[in-house]
Motif scaffolding. Sequence first.
Motif, mmCIF file in Angstrom:
data_model
loop_
_atom_site.group_PDB
_atom_site.id
_atom_site.type_symbol
_atom_site.label_atom_id
_atom_site.label_comp_id
_atom_site.label_asym_id
_atom_site.label_seq_id
_atom_site.Cartn_x
_atom_site.Cartn_y
_atom_site.Cartn_z
ATOM 1 N N PHE A 183 72.211 46.675 36.421
ATOM 2 C CA PHE A 183 73.614 47.007 36.200
ATOM 3 C C PHE A 183 74.519 46.555 37.348
ATOM 4 O O PHE A 183 75.682 46.966 37.417
ATOM 5 N N ALA A 184 74.010 45.715 38.228
ATOM 6 C CA ALA A 184 74.828 45.216 39.345
ATOM 7 C C ALA A 184 75.942 44.311 38.831
ATOM 8 O O ALA A 184 75.783 43.593 37.840
ATOM 9 N N ASP A 185 77.082 44.365 39.500
ATOM 10 C CA ASP A 185 78.204 43.453 39.241
ATOM 11 C C ASP A 185 78.742 43.561 37.817
ATOM 12 O O ASP A 185 79.159 42.559 37.215
ATOM 13 N N LEU A 186 78.750 44.750 37.278
ATOM 14 C CA LEU A 186 79.369 44.949 35.969
ATOM 15 C C LEU A 186 80.879 44.770 36.079
ATOM 16 O O LEU A 186 81.476 45.052 37.122
ATOM 17 N N PRO A 187 81.526 44.320 35.007
ATOM 18 C CA PRO A 187 82.989 44.220 35.017
ATOM 19 C C PRO A 187 83.623 45.601 34.972
ATOM 20 O O PRO A 187 82.936 46.606 34.739
ATOM 21 N N PRO A 188 84.927 45.710 35.160
ATOM 22 C CA PRO A 188 85.569 47.028 35.195
ATOM 23 C C PRO A 188 85.632 47.736 33.855
ATOM 24 O O PRO A 188 85.868 48.945 33.814
ATOM 25 N N THR A 189 85.461 47.013 32.757
ATOM 26 C CA THR A 189 85.474 47.630 31.437
ATOM 27 C C THR A 189 84.102 47.431 30.790
ATOM 28 O O THR A 189 83.637 46.295 30.652
ATOM 29 N N VAL A 190 83.459 48.528 30.406
ATOM 30 C CA VAL A 190 82.078 48.494 29.926
ATOM 31 C C VAL A 190 81.958 49.328 28.665
ATOM 32 O O VAL A 190 82.606 50.373 28.531
ATOM 33 N N VAL A 191 81.119 48.882 27.736
ATOM 34 C CA VAL A 191 80.727 49.656 26.570
ATOM 35 C C VAL A 191 79.293 50.126 26.803
ATOM 36 O O VAL A 191 78.436 49.328 27.191
ATOM 37 N N GLU A 192 79.038 51.410 26.591
ATOM 38 C CA GLU A 192 77.671 51.915 26.741
ATOM 39 C C GLU A 192 77.197 52.534 25.442
ATOM 40 O O GLU A 192 77.859 53.391 24.867
ATOM 41 N N LEU A 193 76.014 52.105 24.994
ATOM 42 C CA LEU A 193 75.378 52.697 23.824
ATOM 43 C C LEU A 193 74.607 53.934 24.254
ATOM 44 O O LEU A 193 73.835 53.889 25.217
ATOM 45 N N GLY A 194 74.801 55.027 23.529
ATOM 46 C CA GLY A 194 74.067 56.239 23.855
ATOM 47 C C GLY A 194 74.322 56.704 25.265
ATOM 48 O O GLY A 194 73.390 56.900 26.051
ATOM 49 N N ALA A 195 75.577 56.898 25.613
ATOM 50 C CA ALA A 195 75.931 57.245 26.990
ATOM 51 C C ALA A 195 75.406 58.613 27.408
ATOM 52 O O ALA A 195 75.356 58.912 28.608
ATOM 53 N N GLY A 196 75.017 59.447 26.453
ATOM 54 C CA GLY A 196 74.384 60.715 26.769
ATOM 55 C C GLY A 196 75.270 61.617 27.606
ATOM 56 O O GLY A 196 76.415 61.890 27.266
#
Length: 233
Positions: A59-72
């Motif tokens: 998950f390094a260097d992710l952009p500022p806007t992210v979609v997460e599946l099953g964020a729990g």
Amino acid sequence: MTTRTAQPATLTTTRTRAPEDDLEEFDEHPVRGRFNSAFFWVMGGYINRHLHQRKSATFADLPPTVVELGAGVGANMRYLPAHARLTAIEPNPFMHSRLRRAARSWGVELEIRSVVGERIDLPDASADAVISSLVLCSVRDPDAVLAEIRRVLRPGGRFSFAEHVAAEAGTPTRWTQRILRRPWAWVFEGCSCERDLASVIQSAGFARVDLTHYRIHSPFLPFNTHIAGTAIA
């Protein structure tokens, strides 16, 4: 990892699937749903100790806007960049209050979409990055979910994942996964320990897939075999 100062998150209204949607609904169970919310809240630190190294790299260097599946309950917010905006695909309503609490703690702008991964209510080519961890084991149709991930990713966008998978055939871990599969699936909302998710992801039509198999050592033997990596749309 850089320490971030927590700040109030901007929380948007939870969105639900339209009633005319013909996809089968998430199986909302008041006992399992509440148990899983509490379990992952209490055990989050323990699980993260085992997965932290792989998640930090994946998950390094992710952009500022992210979609997460099953964020729990928000276990992956610690890996988002500072002041990130997260669209959380999380159909279990019993996760939502803890997910909002985590967003406030990490200073993440959060939008919850209470829909299943097989029907993500986002436009085509609208996401720079999608992430998941310990999710593809429990969806009804992993192929359909991966097709949705490809659909919502822009060309060149990334899908980063950390998932637990089937152990090699003939090993004690695989034997245990098979013996416990029914009670495990009931308790953990459909979770299967016997999916070859590496092959599923590699055959999903991404332009490039890089992944690593690894093993953790925990008392939860069926959970100990994992993959982590990134697929490029």
